[in-house]
Design a protein around this motif. Structure first.
Motif, short mmCIF file in Angstrom:
data_model
loop_
_atom_site.label_atom_id
_atom_site.label_comp_id
_atom_site.label_asym_id
_atom_site.label_seq_id
_atom_site.Cartn_x
_atom_site.Cartn_y
_atom_site.Cartn_z
N CYS B 49 0.84 -1.20 0.00
CA CYS B 49 0.00 0.00 0.00
C CYS B 49 0.87 1.24 0.00
CB CYS B 49 -0.90 0.06 1.25
SG CYS B 49 -1.55 -1.51 1.78
N CYS B 79 -2.05 0.20 7.11
CA CYS B 79 -3.18 0.52 6.23
C CYS B 79 -4.27 -0.54 6.28
CB CYS B 79 -2.70 0.67 4.78
SG CYS B 79 -1.15 1.52 4.61
N ASN B 80 -3.86 -1.80 6.19
CA ASN B 80 -4.85 -2.87 6.10
C ASN B 80 -5.62 -3.05 7.40
OD1 ASN B 80 -2.21 -3.80 7.00
ND2 ASN B 80 -3.25 -5.74 7.32
N PRO B 87 -1.40 -6.16 2.17
CA PRO B 87 -0.24 -5.34 1.87
C PRO B 87 0.96 -6.15 1.40
CG PRO B 87 -0.43 -5.66 4.22
CD PRO B 87 -1.58 -6.40 3.61
N LYS B 96 -6.19 -5.06 -3.30
CA LYS B 96 -7.43 -4.41 -2.89
C LYS B 96 -8.62 -5.34 -3.09
CE LYS B 96 -7.21 -0.33 -5.03
NZ LYS B 96 -7.02 1.13 -5.25
N TYR B 102 -10.96 -5.88 1.93
CA TYR B 102 -10.69 -4.50 1.53
C TYR B 102 -11.97 -3.65 1.60
CZ TYR B 102 -9.26 -0.49 -1.20
OH TYR B 102 -8.99 0.79 -1.61
#
Lengths: 155, 440, 353
Positions: B49, B79-80, B87, B96, B102
């Motif tokens: 990411c 992020c995840n 990622p 994604k 996601y």
């Protein structure tokens, strides 16, 4: 040719009593004046009640004046100080000037805190501001005992 | 590491066999340690990411750049953990993949629940910060922002409006948008813009007003973090203006004494009935200035005359209370003036000056007691204060009188001195009448 | 044990007899201007008052920036009669300088400085400078606002002297600014260095006077009387001294010396700072000199002019070689009158400004 005595006439014949009177007056006056000069000097030299100008240390109270869990306001130089005896018997002293708006603080035996009545400022037994508006702790002083006297000294 | 892998070193000296294989495993393990260590420094093993988005321009690349300041990242989250996805893979669609959880970019209305996914979970949050509250989403939904959001209004603040979105800093970080000295600017980002706020019928001058208040001066100039900013009166997540009848409670959190006194005073009932918002009626809400004696009384700048007029009980009480304060202040001023004069002349006046503090204390205290609206209460403090001021004034008079007494004493001694001089003169006359003077 | 027996005992060991012979024989000329003879003794008397009150103050005074003001306050408020001793000390200093000036100018106008009295004049001028130094150093000791800034201005002026000015300033101040170091230094000058110097100079001055006797102006050289010093002149001296005590008591009563406000080196100078009156004429003169004259700073020229004036004053006996010539008398009298008038006028202007 000049002389500085008066017009020729000798005053010897009337002198004795007048002379003695004058001498007597002169003597006592001189003595009195010397006394008036030496008296202030002697009083000046004798040490006054308060022996020193700067008050870095003061006797705040007598040992038996303060039961445990009580406090006392005393004069330290120009400013007030507070002497506190905790419930466990320990003696502590701080500046009694509240760091918020300069009111005089007091010890509260019920909350066991130092309290300022003006705006409800609270300090703990270390002088730290723990409640209300005061922004800083109280300045702490050193406490020692000398015989019967409790002596508070600026740190 | 050697004892962990159960290898004895001297076994290396001998040749092949199981010993050799174990040594190799040791070396390989060491090598792996290095490798794993260096890759975990940049986040979880790999982070596709951040790596992909960092190469993008504008608002697609910003998250990857700002994430490095984020408090979540420093705790090992990435992020995840919020957006889902994978990622570890570098293919855009594989990373994604909705099947990998996601979620993409949440809609504005979904943001509270999005953050609440973790922040509502007590057992989850305990792992990171046991003392954090876990009811922010619930509080938020009770706030004006939350309620408007539920009706479909997208213009309101959500979590990210105040906390930021990717570079979120902890509350105790001075650079955080929600650090006490930054809160007002953060709220003003919306509440200070009149065109943005035109839909909502509320004023937009709060921030400008707050900036000139005594609270702002304490917070910004004196760095006093205990001074209130927007959230201290309005709440953090449950932000709403306090109800008219509860203003004194809010202000009374810090101004305890004044709050208590007001609530026991006749004003409380009257104000609540008239829908006057208690403390705010006299002191304003955002541009709260440091109060002066002018505020009370019947003078042109006083607040009392907005409601009270000549002849009514309140008018009389206001006038009397102000008069008492003025009297006390004047008395203290007179004492200070005369004691200073005596001190400059060299007289000892430290005791009266010390005692005068009681009077200044009384004045400070009396100024608080006006919130009772009762002259009798104010008198309880003002009258002893006036006595102290009068006593110290007398002490000052006494000191100056002592000065004058010394003068007179010295003048008296003058006569004796002149008398003595006269006697000496007579002695000279007498001596010289006997012709003691030589001639030439 | 009668008085006579004691006298004989001492005389056998100390030769008191010869001393008392000299004392009994000592005579003072009597003429129209004899009155000026009193002023030397008056100055000495006031100096003695200074020494006595000064030693008394020494028992309580503390010479450090933190303590000086408080110790003076202590003397004024806690010590018995401290206010009296302190006021007398401050006033007597001023009276002494005044009588010193009168004595000096009377000697000048009577031309008593000529042979054989040149050395007496020199020691006298030395005493003038010593007394002014006493005044300047003593003024700082109470460490109040006025004294702090007067010292600052005064030492600033000293620093203006070319070449040695800056070193002089640093020597006086104990540094570049007026600080506690200046106070301690001035205290040392005031109670040790200057009294030692004064003792020597007074000793020389008085001895020379005994040696040469009193000078009689030419006019009265052949028509004056004589008065024995003991007891006649001495009793008259005594009246003067008794009246001086009276004046001091009156001054202490009517114009007691203030404590003032403690010095704050970081506060701005209050408006209208002036030095003590005996410096005022110089101070005022410097104010009137234009900032630059012929490219040289006005202040520097002013200081140099005063130093030159001082030098001229010192060597007057050596300049005035034929003192009784009519023209000379006129020139020197005019010069003297000019000096006196200048000092008086400038002092008054300084006060009114």
């Amino acid at each position: 040719m000049q002389t500085v005595n008066g017009p020729g006439r000798s005053k010897e014949h009337e002198a004795p009593s007048r002379r003695r009177f004058l001498d007597y007056l002169l003597g006592t006056s001189a003595f009195a004046t010397l006394g008036a000069i030496f008296y202030p000097i002697i009083r000046f030299i004798a040490p006054p009640q308060i022996v020193e100008a700067m008050q870095n240390s003061v006797v705040a109270a007598k040992l038996n004046e303060l039961p445990p869990n009580s406090g006392k306001i005393f004069k330290f130089g120009n400013k007030p100080g507070i002497l506190v005896r905790s419930a466990s018997g320990e003696l502590k002293a701080f500046s009694a000037v509240c760091t918020h708006l300069d009111c005089i603080v007091q010890y509260r035996p019920d909350t066991k805190q130092i309290w300022c009545a003006c705006h409800n400022g609270q300090y703990n037994m270390n002088g730290q501001n723990v409640g209300g508006p005061p922004p800083r702790p109280l300045e702490e002083y050193a406490v020692n005992t000398r015989g019967d006297d409790v002596v508070v000294t600026r740190i | 590491m050697a004892d962990q892998l159960n290898i004895s070193v001297d076994c290396v000296a001998t040749a092949k066999g199981p010993c050799y294989r174990r040594c190799a495993a040791l070396i390989l393990a060491l090598f792996m340690c290095f490798f794993v260590h260096s890759s975990s420094a940049s986040g979880q093993n790999k982070n596709s990411c951040v790596e992909c988005h960092a190469s993008l321009e504008g608002r697609f690349g910003d998250p990857a750049r700002t994430i490095h300041d984020d408090v979540h990242l420093s705790r090992g989250l990435s992020c995840n953990d919020c957006h889902g996805g994978d990622p570890n893979v570098y293919d855009q669609f594989a990373a994604k993949d909705p099947r990998k959880g996601y979620l993409g970019r949440p809609r504005t209305a979904d943001i509270p629940a999005f953050c609440g996914k973790c922040h509502n979970d007590a057992s989850f949050m305990k792992k990171y910060n046991p003392s954090l509250r876990v009811d922010q989403e619930k509080e938020y939904l009770s706030s004006v922002h939350g309620q408007l959001l539920r009706t479909g209004n997208q213009k309101v603040a959500t979590c990210i409006s105040c906390h930021g979105v990717h570079g979120i800093r902890g509350v105790s970080d001075p650079l955080a948008s929600v650090y006490p000295s930054n809160v007002a600017e953060t709220c003003a980002k919306c509440h200070g813009k009149s065109d943005y706020m035109s839909d909502f019928k509320i004023p937009t001058d709060q921030y400008e007003k707050y900036k000139v208040s005594v609270h702002a001066k304490a917070l910004y100039d004196r760095q006093d973090l205990s001074a209130p900013t927007c959230n201290d009166c309005h709440g953090n997540h449950g932000a709403a203006p306090p109800g008219i009848a509860s203003v004194a409670n809010v202000c009374g959190q810090c101004h305890v004494r004044q709050g208590e006194l007001f609530q026991a005073s006749p004003h409380k009932l009257v104000f609540d009935n008239l829908q006057y918002s208690e403390c705010i009626k006299c002191h304003n809400n955002h541009d709260i200035a440091a109060p002066t004696d002018d505020l009370i009384g019947t003078g042109p700048n006083s607040i009392c005359i907005t409601c009270h007029s000549e002849g009514d009980k309140g008018f009389i009480a206001a006038r009397e209370m102000r008069a008492r304060l003025d009297e006390l202040q004047a008395g203290i001023g007179r004492s200070i003036e005369i004691l200073d004069r005596a001190e400059r002349a060299g007289m000892e006046v430290s005791r009266p000056k010390f005692d005068l503090r009681e009077a200044t204390d009384a004045l400070t205290h009396a100024r608080v007691l006006i919130h009772t609206s009762s002259t009798a209460e104010v008198d309880k403090l003002a009258v002893p204060g006036l006595e102290v001021a009068a006593k110290t004034y007398q002490a000052g008079i006494g000191a100056l009188a002592e000065l004058s007494f010394r003068r007179k004493g010295l003048v008296v001694s003058l006569f004796f001195i002149i008398f003595l001089a006269g006697l000496v003169y007579l002695k000279i006359r007498q001596l010289e009448s006997k012709n003691l003077v030589g001639e030439k | 044990m009668s008085l006579d027996q004691i006298r004989i005992w001492l005389d056998e060991r100390l030769s008191l007899g010869s001393v008392s012979e000299i004392a009994r024989k000592k005579e003072v000329p009597v003429h129209r201007h004899s009155i000026w003879y009193y002023f030397g003794g008056m100055t000495l008397f006031l100096f003695t008052v200074q020494v006595v009150t000064g030693i008394l103050l020494l028992l309580y005074y503390r010479p450090s920036a933190e303590n000086a003001f408080e110790s003076v306050q202590f003397i004024m408020t806690e010590v018995k009669f401290g206010w009296l001793i302190r006021s007398i000390h401050s006033w007597s200093a001023n009276l002494m300088i005044a009588t010193l000036f009168i004595h000096m100018f009377s000697v000048f106008f009577m031309r008593a400085y000529n042979k054989p009295r040149e050395l007496t004049w020199l020691s006298g001028v030395g005493l003038l400078f010593i007394s002014i130094a006493f005044g300047f150093s003593g003024y700082l000791l109470p460490w109040n606002e006025v004294s702090f800034f007067a010292t600052k201005v005064g030492t600033d002026i000293a620093g203006v002297v070319p070449v040695i000015g800056h070193s002089m300033l640093r020597f006086l101040r104990g540094g570049d600014e007026v600080t506690g170091a200046t106070l301690t230094r001035f205290f040392g000058f005031h109670v040790a260095v200057l009294p030692a110097l004064a003792t020597v100079f007074i000793g020389v001055h008085v001895l020379l006077v005994q040696l040469h006797g009193m000078h009689v102006p030419r006019r009265y050289e052949h028509n004056h009387g004589y008065m024995k010093f003991f007891p006649n002149f001495f009793l008259r001296d005594l009246i003067g001294w008794i009246l001086a005590i009276g004046v001091l008591a009156a001054l202490a009563a009517l114009f007691p010396w203030e404590l003032g406000v403690k010095a704050d080196p970081f506060a701005p100078a209050p408006a209208g700072i002036k030095p003590e009156w005996y410096f005022l004429f110089m101070f005022q003169t410097l104010k009137y000199i234009p900032a630059r004259i012929l490219g040289i700073e006005g202040e520097v020229l002013g200081i140099l002019a005063f130093m030159l004036g001082g030098l001229v004053w010192v060597v007057i006996p050596f300049i005035n070689r034929e003192p009784e010539q009519r023209r000379r008398i006129l020139i020197f009298n005019v010069f003297g009158v000019f000096v006196v008038l200048y000092i008086v006028v400038m002092t008054i202007v300084g006060y009114l400004a």
